[in-house]
Structures are given as C-alpha cells and as structure tokens.
Design an enzyme around this catalytic site. Structure first.
Site, PDB file in Angstrom:
ATOM      1  N   ASP A  67      -0.468   3.951 -10.699  1.00  0.00           N
ATOM      2  CA  ASP A  67      -0.343   3.713  -9.126  1.00  0.00           C
ATOM      3  C   ASP A  67       0.305   2.694  -8.912  1.00  0.00           C
ATOM      4  O   ASP A  67      -0.149   1.794  -9.316  1.00  0.00           O
ATOM      5  CB  ASP A  67      -1.918   3.924  -8.551  1.00  0.00           C
ATOM      6  N   HIS A 226      -3.206   0.897 -12.879  1.00  0.00           N
ATOM      7  CA  HIS A 226      -2.080   1.006 -11.833  1.00  0.00           C
ATOM      8  C   HIS A 226      -0.711  -0.455 -12.647  1.00  0.00           C
ATOM      9  O   HIS A 226      -1.399  -0.775 -14.012  1.00  0.00           O
ATOM     10  CB  HIS A 226      -3.352   0.114 -11.327  1.00  0.00           C
TER      11      HIS A 226
HETATM   12 ZN   LIG Z   1      -3.198   2.452  -4.731  1.00  0.00          ZN
END
Ligand SMILES: [Zn+2]
Length: 259
Positions: A67, A226
């Site tokens: 992400d 991430h």
């Molecule tokens: Zn996010």
C-alpha cells in the site's frame, strides 16, 4: 449499346460489392464491440465475486499487497526482489503519487503486478467529505493509473480503504460509502496478515515475526505491507518473508490470478 449496358452493370456491381463489404465490416465491428463489452462485464463481475470470496479457499495461497506507493526509493527495490523471485503482487497505489511517479507504476504493471486503488489523496477528511468526493477519489486514481500504464478507461475494480474497512476510523462514513462501490464496478478488500511495518519502528526479525504470528493457521493470506519508508522499509525483510511463506507451503498469486 451492349458495351454501354455492360459497363453500367459493371459499375453497379462494383458499387454493390463495395457496399456489401462495408455492410459486413459494420456488422462484424458492432457484434465484436458488443461481445467485448459483455465479456468485460462478465469478467469484472467474476473478479468481484472472487475477491469477495477470497478467504473461502482451502488451499495455501499468499497474496502480497503493498500500500501507499509508488515511492521512488522503495517500490523499485520491492519490484527487483519480486522479479528475482518470479512473484506477482498487488499494489494499492495512491493517485497523487501515481501522478508523481508514473514510470514506477508503469514498470510494476508491465512486470505483471496488479495495480489496485487506494484513493487519490489518502486523506480521510477529503475522501469522506461527501459522496462525490468519495467517488472522485477512486475515479481520479484510476485515471492516474490509466495514464501511467497507457490504458484509457482503466478500472482496477478493487479499492482498499485507507486504514482498512475494518478499522474504527471514520466507521460510520465507511459503512455509508461502501454501498456506492458497486455502482462504479468496485469491491473492496482488507487483509488478514501483516508485518505491522506502518505501526512503529521494528527490526527485520520483528517484522518477520509479526508476519509469522499473524499468518498462523490461515489458508488464504492477504498480506499487508507498504512500499514506503515512512516507518519501516519492508524491502529489507521481503526475501525472508517469501522464504518463510514458501517453507510453509504457500503458493503466491496476485489479483490477476485469483484462486
Ligand atoms: Zn494506506
């Protein structure tokens, strides 16, 4: 006289023949367009069903999801590792970052990764301002992705709410806006395993242990990481995470290749 009639008929025949060719071309063109459109709709319905039922499978499948990118110093490192390991992942990108770093998204797409939608600004007060801003955040991100990868009308069909749908942040708004996703051909997905790379500073070993403890006893894993360096850099533990998951018998897939 005969010659004249013959020439005239010949002209009529040629015109009729050309009209026939044109007619056949249009028939084929439109039937093909209709066929493609209906296939596309069936395919996207099938995709949405598969995402909605992703955790129902009995086989050990791991979906790596990243992400908040693209990020110029982290995403390429992650892509290099995935390329080496021959693993396709899914990237939930932020629209405004896609506009900043389109080449990274283009690379990820060309290397077979699924480019999914994480909203344009990653700013909850903008995202949940009203219905229009919610839809706009998703559509603007698809537009940015489409521009980056050279596909007009790109629709990723899968949204990830910032902080996840399951979190209590903006819960009422999320419960309201989730109903609009189907109208734009969308569904959403959270995750069921994570290395907590965005929560606090961890060592490489701790990141791996977080993944191990959150994935235990689960068949389908949708793993949250991430591709940013805001808190931790998950690229440092990616190879070890892949090795661990392989040792546990997981097969890697992405959203182009749902089980
Ligand atoms: Zn996010």
């Amino acid at each position: 006289m005969f010659l004249k009639i013959f020439l005239l008929n010949k002209k009529i025949l040629i015109v009729a023949f050309l009209l026939l060719i044109l007619f056949i071309y249009f028939i084929l063109y439109f039937s093909n367009t209709v066929l493609l459109a209906s296939t596309y709709n069936n395919e996207s319905d099938k995709f949405i069903d598969s995402i909605n039922n992703i955790f129902e499978g009995n086989e050990k499948v791991a979906y790596l999801t990243f992400d908040d990118g693209p990020n110029p110093s982290i995403t390429p490192k992650i892509l290099d590792i995935l390329e080496k390991e021959n693993i396709k992942a899914t990237f939930f990108v932020i629209g405004k970052k896609v506009e900043e770093y389109p080449k990274i998204v283009n690379r990820a797409y060309k290397e077979g990764h699924y480019i999914a939608n994480h909203g344009y600004s990653h700013n909850n007060s903008l995202l949940y301002k009203n219905t229009d801003s919610f839809i706009n955040e998703i559509e603007k991100t698809d537009l940015a992705i489409g521009n980056a990868i050279g596909i007009s009308n790109y629709c990723s069909h899968v949204f990830r709410f910032p902080n996840g749908f399951m979190s209590n942040i903006y819960k009422d708004k999320k419960n309201k806006y989730v109903n609009y996703l189907a109208d734009i051909g969308y569904t959403y997905i959270d995750w069921n395993a994570l290395n907590k790379d965005s929560e606090q500073k961890y060592t490489k070993e701790q990141l791996l242990n977080n993944l191990i403890s959150s994935s235990k006893t689960k068949n389908t894993l949708v793993i949250l990481m991430h591709d940013t360096n805001d808190v931790n850099d998950s690229s440092i533990v990616l190879k070890d995470s892949i090795d661990y998951l392989k040792s546990q018998g997981y097969e890697f897939r992405n959203f182009y290749n749902l089980k």
